[in-house]
Design an enzyme around this catalytic site. Structure first.
Site: not given
Ligand code: NAD
Length: 342
Positions: A233-234, A258, A263, A295
């Site tokens: 995620s991050r 990842d 990073e 990433h």
């Molecule tokens: P999304 O917005 O569809 O889902 C995120 C979920 O996290 C939501 O259901 C939200 O309610 C929940 N959330 C928010 N605050 C929270 C908290 N305090 N505790 C628990 N849950 C919480 O997003 P997504 O498309 O599923 O993406 C998720 C994350 O993946 C993104 O925020 C991004 O950081 C990461 N990402 C990484 C890559 C990569 O290449 N590694 C690519 C895309 C996204």
């Protein structure tokens, strides 16, 4: 629109150029990251296009506005690197790519789980060197393992669906409940229960002030001995120093990443002929039970095509004076977080 594209790599050129020609945008590809030192390169560009390790803090946003930028179009879903309040104050529209291929990230997450616990990184090297011994490669069946998913949005939902196929037992924590994942047998629990019960914990929530270092020493102490943690995620969701202590004590049995909190100084560059000065990252690399990719979870043909379409579609809509629906308004984001609290 004339758009300056920061952190541009060969694949960005390829996918963005195809769409730009069709949409009538003029792109200038710039290799440097956007930050306080490089922001002057954007002078005179109405549009600026950035990726995850670019920085659009208040100072950078003010400089962009002074240089005539009106649109900041992100090639990412996450927007923790943008000061939305500053953008609003300077009347700069910020638009993102809310979804490009959640499958890309979810599938990579599962690839990481399998790779680290079956020690594929070690096996690959051994076989190439003619070492066919199995000592040190012992894994475990994912079937019947308890998987804890933190964040059941687009990506978390697909991870749940895939892991159900493996025959895992699923737990989740989110500030908003997603009814679809219940169909995959997911049981929502509080964070402490998830930490205490799960064999694998995978992070799919955004980085916000509330989730910064969500996995810290205190959280790790609540986890099962030998837990696997996966983060696509991050980086800053995990306190890396605490994770290193967890690996040293054996509390963390497997760590697959990842993303990494620092990073920005490493990823997306070929640093193979340089000395890595980040001692925390270097320490991570010494563990046999740590698997790191730089990433790349998003990095599929499908995702890059969708990113290019949406990023430049956002510019087309902006130019036409229309909303694409992907704009990030500071108030809307704040409202969203309020709505998301339990
Ligand atoms: P999304 O917005 O569809 O889902 C995120 C979920 O996290 C939501 O259901 C939200 O309610 C929940 N959330 C928010 N605050 C929270 C908290 N305090 N505790 C628990 N849950 C919480 O997003 P997504 O498309 O599923 O993406 C998720 C994350 O993946 C993104 O925020 C991004 O950081 C990461 N990402 C990484 C890559 C990569 O290449 N590694 C690519 C895309 C996204």
């Amino acid at each position: 629109m004339r758009i300056a594209v920061f952190s541009a790599r060969s694949y960005d050129r390829r996918f963005l150029s195809e769409v730009a020609e069709r949409e009538g945008h003029e792109l200038t590809f710039l290799e440097p990251r956007l930050d306080r030192q490089t922001v002057s390169l954007a002078e005179g560009y109405e549009g600026v296009c950035i990726f995850v390790n670019d920085t659009a803090d208040a100072e950078v946003v003010a400089a962009l506005a002074a240089g005539g930028t009106r649109l900041l179009t992100l090639r990412s879903a996450g927007y923790n690197h943008v000061d939305l309040a500053a953008a609003a104050a300077h009347d700069i529209t910020v638009a993102r790519v809310p979804a490009y291929s959640p499958y890309a990230v979810a599938e990579h997450t599962v690839a990481l789980m399998l790779a680290v616990e079956r020690r594929l990184h070690r096996a690959y090297n051994r076989v190439r060197e003619g070492n066919f011994a199995l000592d040190g490669l012992l894994g475990f069946d994912l079937r019947n393992q308890r998987i804890g998913i933190i964040g059941t949005g687009k990506i978390g939902e697909i991870v749940a669906r895939i892991m159900r196929g493996f025959g895992c037992s699923l737990r989740a924590y989110d500030v908003v409940r997603n009814e679809t994942v219940r169909d995959y047998g997911v049981r929502y629990v509080d964070l402490d229960t998830l930490f205490a019960e799960c064999d694998v914990i995978t992070l799919h929530c955004p980085l916000t002030p509330e989730t910064y270092h969500l996995i810290d020493a205190e959280a790790i102490a609540k986890m099962k001995p030998g837990v696997m943690i996966v983060n696509t995620s991050r980086g800053a969701l995990i306190d890396t120093r605490a994770a290193i202590e967890g690996l040293k004590s054996g509390r963390i049995g497997n760590l697959a990443l990842d993303v990494y909190e620092e990073e920005g100084d490493l990823f997306f560059e070929d640093l193979s002929d340089r000395v890595i000065t980040d001692d925390v990252f270097s320490r991570l690399l010494t563990f046999p039970n740590v698997f790191i990719t730089a990433h790349q979870a998003f990095f599929t043909e499908e995702a890059l095509r969708n990113i290019a379409e949406t990023t430049l579609g956002n510019a087309t809509a902006f130019e036409a004076g229309e909303a694409s629906g992907n704009e990030l308004a500071e108030e809307a984001v704040r409202g969203d977080h309020r709505r998301q609290r339990p």
